[in-house]
Design an enzyme around this catalytic site. Structure first.
Site, PDB file in Angstrom:
ATOM      1  N   HIS A  79       0.821  -1.215   0.000  1.00 21.62           N
ATOM      2  CA  HIS A  79       0.000   0.000   0.000  1.00 21.62           C
ATOM      3  C   HIS A  79       0.853   1.263   0.000  1.00 21.62           C
ATOM      4  O   HIS A  79       0.359   2.342  -0.337  1.00 21.62           O
ATOM      5  CB  HIS A  79      -0.984  -0.010   1.177  1.00 21.62           C
ATOM      6  CG  HIS A  79      -0.405   0.395   2.494  1.00 21.62           C
ATOM      7  ND1 HIS A  79      -0.008  -0.517   3.448  1.00 21.62           N
ATOM      8  CD2 HIS A  79      -0.151   1.612   3.037  1.00 21.62           C
ATOM      9  CE1 HIS A  79       0.446   0.113   4.513  1.00 21.62           C
ATOM     10  NE2 HIS A  79       0.382   1.425   4.282  1.00 21.62           N
ATOM     11  N   SER A 139       4.749   2.778   7.886  1.00 15.18           N
ATOM     12  CA  SER A 139       4.422   1.650   7.024  1.00 15.18           C
ATOM     13  C   SER A 139       5.610   1.282   6.143  1.00 15.18           C
ATOM     14  O   SER A 139       6.205   2.140   5.491  1.00 15.18           O
ATOM     15  CB  SER A 139       3.225   1.984   6.142  1.00 15.18           C
ATOM     16  OG  SER A 139       2.037   2.048   6.884  1.00 15.18           O
ATOM     17  N   ASP A 182       0.204  -7.463   1.616  1.00 14.19           N
ATOM     18  CA  ASP A 182       0.653  -6.076   1.797  1.00 14.19           C
ATOM     19  C   ASP A 182       2.173  -5.979   1.811  1.00 14.19           C
ATOM     20  O   ASP A 182       2.747  -5.180   2.551  1.00 14.19           O
ATOM     21  CB  ASP A 182       0.065  -5.451   3.066  1.00 14.19           C
ATOM     22  CG  ASP A 182       0.102  -3.918   3.020  1.00 14.19           C
ATOM     23  OD1 ASP A 182       0.199  -3.368   1.901  1.00 14.19           O
ATOM     24  OD2 ASP A 182       0.061  -3.283   4.081  1.00 14.19           O
TER      25      ASP A 182
END
Length: 318
Positions: free
Chosen positions: A67, A172, A97
């Protein structure tokens, strides 16, 4: 004469020494990623998203979240020593992911990948990333839970690590490390106040990473089942040596499981000879080498053991 205290020469307690040691070893290996928004060909004038990435090979491969890169084909990796390098997206896998990048330029020595399956609840972990654009940020906490499922962006990421190490946007794709600075997870989400999630580094994700490096995508096998953990009947527990299996909640009409004769209410016990008790046990078997090949499945149905042979197809539009 005043007694000298050896601790005076090192003002850090044992906990702080571990965290600072991990930070010192790992921070140079975690890049701040700048990714153009808007997909392939988008310019920085349209804005950019920020994230983190971990160097994990000596020839410039980085690991991050799918993402973080979205539909972009590249961006820029900036390191704590002030150097930077453009990167291209080698491959991304939204179902886990995870994404693999390749830097076009010098990168620091790689981080060591650890083994998340060896983690224990309560174990110390250190998160290294670039939250809110603040490069080289370090937080510490413990493993709060293991094997969580994380609903995210229209899918469910299975088997994630839950931690109370503080995470913020930009973390992230950064590293979650153990006390020896081995990367045991890739930070993926902030689930709430005091709740962070990370994709584990284990045998399953190593297969995903290898597939992304080799093919740019991950081919998965598909059975067409929706399942949830279910109890083995008490009369069978001692004989089978286990208490749980995977209960079939739904069978997709016309899918491989349907054609094999699996039914709603069946309790999966073994697949290809491997015991299955949670969804990730089955997912570990559903990679490219299972596509189109006979797959032996043992289920409990109406108090009896039943053997079926399914032939998984390839999962499309993952």
């Amino acid at each position: 004469m005043e007694d000298s205290n050896p601790a005076d020469s090192n003002p850090l307690d044992a906990y702080s020494q571990i965290v600072s040691g991990v930070a010192e070893r790992l921070t140079p290996k975690v890049a701040s990623l700048r990714v153009p928004r808007g997909g392939p060909g988008a310019g920085y004038g349209r804005g950019e998203s920020l994230g983190s990435g971990v160097v994990f090979t000596g020839d410039g491969f980085l690991l991050t979240n799918a993402h973080v890169v979205g539909k972009s084909t590249g961006g820029t990796a900036e390191f704590s020593d002030g150097t930077s390098a453009p990167f291209r997206v080698v491959g991304a896998d939204p179902l886990s992911d995870l994404a693999v990048l390749r830097a076009n330029g010098p990168t620091p020595e790689p981080a060591k990948l650890g083994e998340a399956d060896a983690l224990k609840v309560g174990q110390l972990v250190v998160a290294v990333g670039n939250p809110l654009g603040l490069a080289g940020s370090v937080t510490a906490g413990v493993v709060s839970a293991l094997g969580r499922s994380l609903p995210a962006r229209g899918r469910v990421i299975e088997d994630v690590i839950q931690t109370d190490a503080a995470l913020n946007p930009g973390n992230s794709g950064g590293a979650l490390a153990d006390a020896r600075a081995r990367v045991v997870g890739i930070n993926t989400a902030v689930a709430g106040v005091g709740l962070g999630m990370a994709v584990p580094v284990n045998d399953t994700t190593r297969k995903i990473i290898s597939a992304l490096m080799r093919d740019g995508r991950v081919r998965r096998a598909y059975l067409g089942l929706a399942m949830t953990p279910g109890p083995v009947p008490a009369t069978w527990r001692e004989r089978l040596g286990r208490k749980t299996g995977l209960l079939v909640a739904q069978v997709v009409a016309g899918g491989p499981a349907d054609r094999a004769g699996l039914r709603q209410g069946d309790l999966l016990l073994t697949v290809a000879g491997h015991p299955v008790a949670v969804s990730q046990d089955l997912q570990r078997l559903m990679f490219s080498d299972a596509i189109g090949r006979p797959l032996a499945i043992t289920v409990m149905r109406n108090g009896a053991l039943v053997d079926v042979i399914a032939q998984p197809s390839e999962l499309v539009n993952a």
